[in-house]
Structure formats: C-alpha cells, structure tokens
Design an enzyme around this catalytic site. Structure first.
Site, PDB file in Angstrom:
ATOM      1  N   CYS A  46       0.835  -1.211   0.000  1.00 53.33           N
ATOM      2  CA  CYS A  46       0.000   0.000   0.000  1.00 53.33           C
ATOM      3  C   CYS A  46       0.869   1.259   0.000  1.00 53.33           C
ATOM      4  O   CYS A  46       0.423   2.325  -0.416  1.00 53.33           O
ATOM      5  CB  CYS A  46      -0.910   0.008   1.219  1.00 53.33           C
ATOM      6  SG  CYS A  46      -1.671  -1.599   1.538  1.00 53.33           S
ATOM      7  N   ARG A 448     -30.197  12.720   6.871  1.00 55.07           N
ATOM      8  CA  ARG A 448     -31.496  13.435   6.872  1.00 55.07           C
ATOM      9  C   ARG A 448     -32.064  13.493   5.469  1.00 55.07           C
ATOM     10  O   ARG A 448     -33.253  13.314   5.247  1.00 55.07           O
ATOM     11  CB  ARG A 448     -31.297  14.862   7.416  1.00 55.07           C
ATOM     12  CG  ARG A 448     -31.194  14.887   8.914  1.00 55.07           C
ATOM     13  CD  ARG A 448     -31.250  16.277   9.503  1.00 55.07           C
ATOM     14  NE  ARG A 448     -31.132  17.368   8.535  1.00 55.07           N
ATOM     15  CZ  ARG A 448     -30.650  18.566   8.810  1.00 55.07           C
ATOM     16  NH1 ARG A 448     -30.231  18.830  10.026  1.00 55.07           N
ATOM     17  NH2 ARG A 448     -30.579  19.501   7.903  1.00 55.07           N
TER      18      ARG A 448
HETATM   19  C1  LIG Z   1       0.257  -0.298  -5.152  1.00 52.42           C
HETATM   20  C2  LIG Z   1      -0.679  -0.938  -4.172  1.00 52.42           C
HETATM   21  C3  LIG Z   1      -1.373  -0.152  -3.256  1.00 52.42           C
HETATM   22  C4  LIG Z   1      -2.251  -0.745  -2.353  1.00 52.42           C
HETATM   23  N1  LIG Z   1      -2.910   0.045  -1.450  1.00 52.42           N
HETATM   24  C5  LIG Z   1      -3.734  -0.536  -0.540  1.00 52.42           C
HETATM   25  C6  LIG Z   1      -4.376   0.244   0.465  1.00 52.42           C
HETATM   26  O1  LIG Z   1      -4.187   1.474   0.517  1.00 52.42           O
HETATM   27  N2  LIG Z   1      -5.188  -0.378   1.363  1.00 52.42           N
HETATM   28  C7  LIG Z   1      -5.385  -1.746   1.352  1.00 52.42           C
HETATM   29  O2  LIG Z   1      -6.126  -2.274   2.205  1.00 52.42           O
HETATM   30  N3  LIG Z   1      -4.778  -2.506   0.415  1.00 52.42           N
HETATM   31  C8  LIG Z   1      -3.970  -1.946  -0.516  1.00 52.42           C
HETATM   32  N4  LIG Z   1      -3.321  -2.718  -1.443  1.00 52.42           N
HETATM   33  C9  LIG Z   1      -3.595  -4.162  -1.478  1.00 52.42           C
HETATM   34  C10 LIG Z   1      -2.748  -4.934  -0.478  1.00 52.42           C
HETATM   35  O3  LIG Z   1      -1.405  -4.619  -0.645  1.00 52.42           O
HETATM   36  C11 LIG Z   1      -2.979  -6.405  -0.732  1.00 52.42           C
HETATM   37  O4  LIG Z   1      -4.343  -6.675  -0.573  1.00 52.42           O
HETATM   38  C12 LIG Z   1      -2.192  -7.259   0.255  1.00 52.42           C
HETATM   39  O5  LIG Z   1      -0.810  -7.061   0.081  1.00 52.42           O
HETATM   40  C13 LIG Z   1      -2.528  -8.727   0.049  1.00 52.42           C
HETATM   41  O6  LIG Z   1      -1.770  -9.489   0.892  1.00 52.42           O
HETATM   42  P1  LIG Z   1      -1.468 -11.007   0.542  1.00 52.42           P
HETATM   43  O7  LIG Z   1      -0.536 -11.488   1.601  1.00 52.42           O
HETATM   44  O8  LIG Z   1      -2.727 -11.728   0.292  1.00 52.42           O
HETATM   45  O9  LIG Z   1      -0.745 -10.963  -0.874  1.00 52.42           O
HETATM   46  P2  LIG Z   1       0.610 -10.251  -1.298  1.00 52.42           P
HETATM   47  O10 LIG Z   1       0.875  -9.054  -0.502  1.00 52.42           O
HETATM   48  O11 LIG Z   1       0.544 -10.119  -2.786  1.00 52.42           O
HETATM   49  O12 LIG Z   1       1.698 -11.341  -0.921  1.00 52.42           O
HETATM   50  C14 LIG Z   1       1.763 -12.550  -1.571  1.00 52.42           C
HETATM   51  C15 LIG Z   1       3.210 -12.975  -1.586  1.00 52.42           C
HETATM   52  O13 LIG Z   1       3.271 -14.290  -2.095  1.00 52.42           O
HETATM   53  C16 LIG Z   1       4.449 -14.413  -2.863  1.00 52.42           C
HETATM   54  N5  LIG Z   1       4.225 -15.550  -3.763  1.00 52.42           N
HETATM   55  C17 LIG Z   1       3.294 -15.661  -4.746  1.00 52.42           C
HETATM   56  N6  LIG Z   1       3.354 -16.869  -5.318  1.00 52.42           N
HETATM   57  C18 LIG Z   1       4.350 -17.549  -4.682  1.00 52.42           C
HETATM   58  C19 LIG Z   1       4.891 -18.853  -4.832  1.00 52.42           C
HETATM   59  N7  LIG Z   1       4.432 -19.711  -5.737  1.00 52.42           N
HETATM   60  N8  LIG Z   1       5.905 -19.216  -4.015  1.00 52.42           N
HETATM   61  C20 LIG Z   1       6.387 -18.347  -3.077  1.00 52.42           C
HETATM   62  N9  LIG Z   1       5.916 -17.095  -2.916  1.00 52.42           N
HETATM   63  C21 LIG Z   1       4.894 -16.714  -3.692  1.00 52.42           C
HETATM   64  C22 LIG Z   1       4.577 -13.069  -3.564  1.00 52.42           C
HETATM   65  O14 LIG Z   1       5.903 -12.815  -3.950  1.00 52.42           O
HETATM   66  C23 LIG Z   1       4.088 -12.107  -2.486  1.00 52.42           C
HETATM   67  O15 LIG Z   1       5.146 -11.549  -1.725  1.00 52.42           O
HETATM   68  C24 LIG Z   1      -2.429  -2.149  -2.371  1.00 52.42           C
HETATM   69  C25 LIG Z   1      -1.735  -2.940  -3.276  1.00 52.42           C
HETATM   70  C26 LIG Z   1      -0.863  -2.352  -4.163  1.00 52.42           C
HETATM   71  C27 LIG Z   1      -0.127  -3.224  -5.145  1.00 52.42           C
END
Ligand SMILES: Cc1cc2nc3c(=O)[nH]c(=O)nc-3n(C[C@H](O)[C@H](O)[C@H](O)COP(=O)(O)OP(=O)(O)OC[C@H]3O[C@@H](n4cnc5c(N)ncnc54)[C@H](O)[C@@H]3O)c2cc1C
Length: 459
Positions: A46, A448
């Site tokens: 984010c 309202r």
């Molecule tokens: C530019 C940007 C701005 C954002 N702003 C906001 C915000 O203001 N507010 C908000 O609530 N959300 C925001 N988000 C969304 C938020 O960042 C994501 O919803 C959150 O990071 C999701 O978390 P996650 O752990 O599910 O996935 P991710 O953060 O995507 O993490 C998944 C991880 O898994 C790893 N991975 C994937 N496949 C494999 C594999 N096969 N083997 C090993 N590792 C793997 C990836 O490298 C990654 O590091 C934003 C996202 C972006 C890109």
C-alpha cells in the site's frame, strides 16, 4: 516430533498467519517454514505509490519485519527467493524452486497456508520485453519502477493504463515526481469503485492537478524503440510515453492451488470457510488476495483484494492453527484512497451492486463542508448514501472531499455493519467543533436527506 506448518507467500496474509501460529505454539511444538519468491517479507504494498512519489523513502521504511527478524525473533524458517511450484496434497508436500541458488527443495507439511496473493491483470498487448512497462503488485515491482525512473535518461512522460485505485494512486505519484501523466481508461470514468457521479468529482480533481484523463479509450498495443517502450496505441492513434504503468486490476493468484485441486469459487478466488479453512482439504488454509469472501450486505461471494482483509484473514488462520478459535466474518467493501489532497471513501454497495443484488433503494447526494463554513480551511465534502426501500437500512455510502473526508467513511461503515437505518443515523451522537465539522456533520446531513427521499417516495 514437532508438527510442521508451511506458508506459501511471505507478506500480509502469510506472515500474519505465521506470527499468530508462533505466538500460540512454540518452536518445539510447531515448525514453521515460509516460502517467499520475492526479496522482501511483511512489506506494505500500500505504501509503494508514496515511495514512487518520494513522499516516503524505501524500501526499508515499507518493511514491517525482515526475514532475519522472523528467523531470530519468531523462529520462523523463512526461505527467500523460493517459489513453490507444486503442492502435493496426497503426500502432504510442497516443491519449491530456489530462484537464487538453483535447484529444488521438497518439504512436508501437516498444515499449509496458501497466501500467494494476487496477480496483476496483463492484457495480451503488454506481453512485451520492452523496458519501461510495469505492473504494480509487489515491492519488487515498486523497486523496478523506481530504478527506471531514477536511471538516465530520466523519463518525462508516463501513461497509466487503468483507473482503479492503484492506477489513480500511481498517476498521483508520477505527477508528484514531475512527469507529464496521462491516465487512459477503457471505461467511462476512472475510479469505478465509486458510482459515476462521485467518480466524476475525482476525475475533475485529477484534471485540476494536471493529469490528462482519457476515458472510453482501450489501449490496444505498445510501441517500442531500442528496447524501450515509446508509445501506447489506441483507436485514436499513438500516445508517446517513456514509461507505462499497468493498473488494470488484479485477480487471485490461484494457478498452484487450482493445479492441486483446491475448490475455486465463482469470483476466481479460493473458497474458504469462516475460519479460513479450505473446504474438503483438512489442514489446508488460505487467506488474503488469493481467496474470495462473503459480502455481508449482498450475501454474495466477492474478491476484495485489500491489505486490511489479508492481515485479518491471515491472523484468523494463524490463531486457528495455533489452537485458538477465530473467524473472519466477511467484508462490507470499505476502502479509502486519495489523489493529492482529494480523499475518496466508500463502503457497502454501489448503486449497480445494490441493483444486481436485488435491492430496491434510494440514493441521495449531499454537499456540505468538512469544517464549520466560517472556519479557515473549510472545503466541500460530498456524501452519497444508498438506503434500502422502504426499510431505510443503509446499503452503501461514498464520500469525496478535500480533507477529513476519507476516514469519515468509517462512521458509515460501522453504521452499515450494524444494520442501522438512515433514520437511526440522523440521531448519531457525532463529535462537533468548528475545526472538525459543521454543527450538522456531513454524515448527518446526508442521512437526513435520505430520510426525506424515502418519505417522499413512500408517502
Ligand atoms: C500499489 C498498491 C497499493 C495498495 N494500497 C492498498 C491500500 O491502501 N489499502 C489496502 O487495504 N490494500 C492496498 N493494497 C492491497 C494490499 O497490498 C494487498 O491486498 C495485500 O498485500 C494482500 O496481501 P497477501 O498477503 O494476500 O498478498 P501479497 O501481498 O501479494 O503477498 C503474496 C506474496 O506471495 C508471494 N508468492 C506468490 N506466489 C508464490 C509462490 N508460488 N511461491 C512463493 N511465494 C509466492 C509473492 O511474492 C508475495 O510476496 C495495495 C496494493 C498495491 C499493489
């Protein structure tokens, strides 16, 4: 022998799960191995737009916990630059490729957390090896864009393709760096996460900041010169640029999960129950951008890829794996963002979502100010409410305004979460002092107005 938890994905959801499981079970009871294919753990995606703009320095500031911290303080065996390529549910093993050192490892698990996040939507025309084209999903993506912007010859023109919140935030970041920015959107307006009338306020503000906005204009291709992107192509011709940022949305990263036979829901996300278990697969959990969840207003499954949910869902999985009891009750679609000083918030359903879910409703838009009209800095705040007819239950709300607007959506989110009607809301005991609100808070004014609209229709 200690049981073994394997986590795929070392960011918000995965590391929340690992930390919570560790808090509840010591290292001699539960071994935890995390595979992360990137260079960073527990980072704030984010914060990437604010790193790109230069408002925050990075990437260190965006990292909450390094792999080393997890290893030393949490006894979590973090394997960086390891990409899991296979999940073998029968043998309860994963296979991971070592992206740095080469070779493969095979590790067994008792519990598995799938937290591989989302993948940016890539149109076929973006499948090019031209330099200067960036998706924006991980800190590695942010690092690649920063390096491109800082290298000579420094780019002076940028095109952002797609006007979702990431596209809008990236447009802001690039204009703050001094680039000439054009945002190209295939739909009628950028910021489709709010209704068209509210999105128009955002578009107007963006134009005011000097961002060129082209709508109803799909990008169909890219041009390159000497290995660098030189233009995006549209039906109206080529648009010269030095850098392209793709903000076309994301979809759940489920390729691995699908191949292993995880159940996938109608949104394309992995199906999970309220404890973040994957149904039918004992000891398998999933959380974050990879999963779909329940929308508490429409009752439908949705894919809402936000960090706020990923953290809570990962925590839920980790508590359960650790022997506790926790549930994730679903979402109501609350989100906030900003474009320079303009703040945007939404919660609940937009008009078209309310219609699709079969609700009859009224919607009202109320303009007021963020502070008492006479107080320095008072500026317009526009609040839109969508209320069920005839019950008056709040179904959705959106706010666009110049300051103190975004977090006001939280008041509306709490009202909506608790099933309040707009009539109940008119009596809410909200804080008032001239520096913070007019004597009738914008939320109360809108409530309202919604009560009046319902009364006029059902009179
Ligand atoms: C530019 C940007 C701005 C954002 N702003 C906001 C915000 O203001 N507010 C908000 O609530 N959300 C925001 N988000 C969304 C938020 O960042 C994501 O919803 C959150 O990071 C999701 O978390 P996650 O752990 O599910 O996935 P991710 O953060 O995507 O993490 C998944 C991880 O898994 C790893 N991975 C994937 N496949 C494999 C594999 N096969 N083997 C090993 N590792 C793997 C990836 O490298 C990654 O590091 C934003 C996202 C972006 C890109």
């Amino acid at each position: 022998m200690a049981q073994r938890l394997i986590v795929i994905g070392g960011n918000a959801a995965g590391m929340s799960a690992a930390s919570q499981a560790r808090r509840r079970r010591g290292a001699d009871d539960l071994e935890i191995v995390v595979f992360e294919r990137g260079h960073f753990t527990s980072y704030s995606s984010c914060g990437i737009p604010y790193w790109i703009s230069g408002m925050v320095s990075g990437p260190d500031e965006l990292i909450a916990r390094t792999p080393e911290t997890f290893r030393t303080k949490f006894a979590v065996d973090v394997r960086m630059r390891h990409e899991v390529t296979t999940i073998d549910l029968e043998r309860r093993e994963v296979v991971a490729r070592d992206l740095a050192g080469g070779g493969e490892v095979r590790e067994r698990f008792d519990d598995l957390v799938y937290a591989a996040g989302a993948v940016p939507v890539q149109p076929p025309w973006a499948d090019t090896d031209a330099g200067g084209v960036f998706g924006m999903q991980t800190l590695d993506d942010g690092a690649a864009l920063r390096a491109w912007l800082d290298a000579e010859p420094q780019p002076s023109r940028a095109v952002v393709v797609g006007g979702g919140y990431i596209g809008v935030e990236m447009a802001e970041a690039l204009i703050e760096r001094g680039l000439a920015v054009t945002l190209v959107e295939a739909g009628q307006q950028p910021m489709a996460t709010v209704d068209g009338d509210m999105a128009e306020l955002v578009a107007e503000a963006m134009r005011g900041l000097g961002i060129t906005i082209r709508t109803s204009l799909p990008v169909t291709g890219l041009e390159q010169r000497d290995g660098r992107v030189s233009a995006v192509v549209t039906a109206e011709g080529s648009m010269p640029t030095d850098v392209v940022v793709l903000g076309l949305g994301v979809r759940p990263n489920t390729a691995l999960a699908k191949a292993a036979g995880f159940p996938i829901g109608p949104t394309g996300g992995i199906r999970v129950d309220r404890r973040m278990r994957v149904p039918g697969l004992p000891g398998v959990w999933a959380a974050g951008d990879s999963v779909e969840t329940l929308h508490r207003v429409s009752g439908l499954p949705v894919h809402v890829p936000l960090g706020t949910h990923a953290n809570k869902q990962g925590r839920t999985a980790g508590i359960n794996i650790g022997g506790g009891y926790a549930t994730f009750p679903g979402v109501i679609g609350t989100a906030v963002t900003k474009v320079c000083d303009l703040e945007v918030g939404r919660t609940g359903l937009r008009e078209r979502e309310a219609r699709a879910a079969g609700f009859e409703f009224v919607s009202v838009v109320a303009d007021s100010t963020n502070r008492a009209g006479y107080y320095p800095g008072a500026r317009t705040m526009t609040v839109k409410l969508i209320a069920e007819r005839p019950s008056g239950r709040l179904l959705g709300a959106q706010i666009v305004g110049w300051s103190e607007a975004a977090k006001r959506i939280d008041t509306l989110a709490v009202a909506l979460w608790n099933g309040m009607t707009v009539d109940d809301m008119t009596a809410l005991d909200l804080g008032y002092a001239p520096p913070y609100a007019p004597v009738w808070d914008p939320v109360l004014i809108a409530a309202r107005k919604a009560v009046d609209a319902l009364a006029a229709l059902d009179r």
